[in-house]
Write an enzyme that holds these catalytic residues in place. Structure first.
Site, PDB file in Angstrom:
ATOM      1  N   GLY A 300      53.609  20.210  37.729  1.00  0.00           N
ATOM      2  CA  GLY A 300      52.784  19.389  39.031  1.00  0.00           C
ATOM      3  C   GLY A 300      51.557  19.248  37.806  1.00  0.00           C
ATOM      4  O   GLY A 300      52.204  19.236  36.750  1.00  0.00           O
ATOM      5  N   SER A 301      51.185  18.544  38.676  1.00  0.00           N
ATOM      6  CA  SER A 301      49.401  18.653  37.930  1.00  0.00           C
ATOM      7  C   SER A 301      49.406  19.882  36.499  1.00  0.00           C
ATOM      8  O   SER A 301      48.105  18.671  35.816  1.00  0.00           O
ATOM      9  CB  SER A 301      48.155  18.520  38.605  1.00  0.00           C
ATOM     10  N   THR A 302      49.948  20.446  36.366  1.00  0.00           N
ATOM     11  CA  THR A 302      48.911  21.839  35.068  1.00  0.00           C
ATOM     12  C   THR A 302      49.675  20.405  34.165  1.00  0.00           C
ATOM     13  O   THR A 302      49.323  21.306  33.109  1.00  0.00           O
ATOM     14  CB  THR A 302      49.530  22.837  35.285  1.00  0.00           C
TER      15      THR A 302
END
Length: 561
Positions: A300-302
């Site tokens: 995801g956004s990591t």
């Protein structure tokens, strides 16, 4: 009176008969003498062999398996001396033991089995050996010896004991019934930890007691000891914080990995749920997996900071450019943000975790440069941990065709899978200004030389933005720590299911501290939170804060805020 004057007859042996008798005696004496000479002097091997088969025995003695400790020397796994108790049913029958219920009950209690099980094992008088219990405590074995029951056989043995129980269970692993390592460190380093038995020859009596030791036939070797890189103090802290998060948010499971930024040493690695390695009666192999290396997630956004580095390296984006971050359609599918904004720079996109902004950047950059950067950060390949069961994840870089929606969603961490350990290593590389060091589960005496995998100046700018994610009103405010500058990134990704993505989420927070001179990188992942919230900052951020705070305190890292 009439007298009998007949002379008495006298029996006399003839010389021939005397000769025959003497010849027979001499022949017999000669035969016996020759036979004794033959079997005792000329050819004694047969009798020696027959005698040895009755009293000469080879027996093995296995030294203890190696000890596993944490970096401070605290014991995590050790082999404790116990006794293996067996029985010769034929002797027990001959001694009428099987007909003595009181003695059967007493033996069973000391051995640690039920009287019914004991009787079932020894009821056949034709059997010569049965194993009753391989792990009888030494004090109980002494009581058994005091009973002086013919047919009970007591030998030295070891039992593996794990003092820290479920805290380190998924990392350390355990032994099988045959004494081989299964799961975790026990399996990963089984050949090094295993002892090599020695073989000795001895004269024994009919009951198996050693009368005379004759020497060593094969030298044995004790198992090697292992000092792990982990800190058991941090393990206990991390296990508690992770367990609290999993329970509070009604999640399926959780993983946590804490790395030393400079050395790559794994200081903490825990998973929830776990199991008690000292109680095999309720063993569940699903809980024995070290999920930090065996399970994968879409990050995801990591992943956004690393995608940004790829775009910056290709000059596809600048820090001053303003992007349209309103929802838009790609291949008939809507790309939108949970934290809506109309426009923003790259710094804004990272701070507020804009999916639409990253989709524009990813579409412009293309998958090849992004995949190249991900590989340099260690994704798509197993780490150097050496932990059994570790998977490489998948970048799917060799796919023949990339649709526009695949290119867009790659920008915010979909379409690739990574392990929590890989993600922690990537954030340690970010913390180290783009210098990557291999991870290690063993304590190191010298820090490895980092390999530069990204432009240090650009990494520093990305790091400064990641600090605003935590302390500048971004999505990671719940990970903030008083008096310390924290950098990090939230991640909230849907879990893939058959036919698409489910309504279940993987909630992640990844970061490092202190910002001025990073010492630790930490990743917390919570799978499928079902209560209160599912956002990475809300679910995983507090656990990150608790563990990072204690790590900074335990290692006397000076505040930088």
């Amino acid at each position: 009176m009439v007298s009998d004057n007949k002379p008495q007859e006298q029996y006399q042996l003839s010389r021939f008969r005397i000769g025959v008798v003497l010849l027979v005696l001499l022949a017999s004496f000669g035969f016996l003498t020759w036979n004794l000479l033959y079997i005792q002097v000329l050819e004694p091997e047969f009798l020696v062999k027959e005698g040895n088969e009755r009293v000469l025995r080879n027996y093995s003695f296995e030294p203890a398996r190696g000890v596993i400790t944490d970096r401070m020397g605290k014991i995590l796994a050790i082999s404790v001396p116990v006794k293996l108790v067996g029985a010769d049913p034929s002797q027990l029958h001959a001694a009428k033991v099987v007909h003595n219920p009181d003695l059967i009950r007493k033996i069973a209690a000391l051995v640690g089995i039920t009287p019914q099980k004991l009787f079932a094992q020894i009821q056949s008088p034709k059997r010569r050996y049965v194993k009753l219990n391989a792990y009888v405590p030494v004090d109980k074995a002494k009581e058994l010896e005091a009973l002086k029951v013919p047919g009970l056989l007591i030998e030295d043995n070891y039992m593996r004991y794990y003092p820290t129980g479920e805290v380190n269970a998924t990392l350390v692993g355990l032994l099988s019934g045959e004494g081989a390592g299964v799961y975790g460190i026990e399996q990963s380093f089984n050949s090094y930890l295993s002892a090599q038995s020695s073989t000795r020859a001895a004269h024994k009596d009919i009951e198996g007691h050693i009368i005379e030791n004759l020497g060593v036939l094969k030298e044995g070797k004790a198992g090697g000891n292992l000092m792990l890189s982990i800190d058991d103090r941090l393990q206990a802290i991390a296990y508690s914080a992770l367990g609290t998060a999993v329970e509070q948010f009604g999640a399926d499971s959780g993983c946590l990995v804490l790395l030393d930024v400079k050395t790559g040493e794994i200081l903490s690695m825990v998973t929830v749920p776990s199991f008690d390695p000292n109680d095999r009666s309720v063993f569940d192999d699903d809980k024995a997996r070290n999920r930090t290396v065996t399970d994968v997630l879409e990050p995801g956004s990591t992943l956004k900071p690393i995608v940004s580095l790829a775009a910056l390296e290709q000059n596809m984006v600048s820090w001053n450019e303003v992007f349209d971050t309103r929802p838009f359609i790609v291949d008939g599918k809507m790309v939108r943000d949970s934290h809506a904004m109309d426009k923003g720079t790259l710094a804004d996109i990272l701070k507020y975790s804009s999916n639409t902004g990253m989709a524009h950047i990813s579409l412009r950059t293309g998958p090849e440069p992004i995949m190249n950067m991900l590989k340099r950060f260690g994704f798509g390949e197993r780490s150097s941990s050496g932990l059994v069961g570790e998977v490489s994840g998948s970048l799917r870089a060799d796919r023949p065709f990339w649709s526009d929606i695949d290119k867009a969603t790659l920008g915010f961490g979909y379409g690739v899978t990574v392990t929590p350990l890989q993600l922690a290593s990537a954030y340690a590389t970010l913390a180290n200004d783009g210098g990557r060091v291999p991870v290690s589960i063993l304590r190191l005496h010298q820090a490895p030389v980092p390999v530069q995998v990204a432009n240090a100046a650009e990494v520093k700018r990305v790091k400064s933005v990641l600090e605003t994610v935590v302390s500048g009103g971004g999505t990671g405010s719940k990970a903030a720590i008083d008096r310390y500058r924290i950098a990090g990134k939230t991640g909230t990704a849907r879990i893939a299911d058959k036919g698409g993505y489910s309504q279940r989420y993987m909630s992640t927070f990844a970061g490092f501290a202190p910002m001025s001179n990073p010492r630790f990188a930490l990743v917390v992942t919570i799978r499928n939170p079902t209560k209160l919230s599912y956002y990475g900052g809300t679910v995983s951020g507090p656990a990150f804060k608790d563990v990072m705070t204690r790590a900074l305190q335990l290692y006397n890292v000076a505040p930088d805020k």
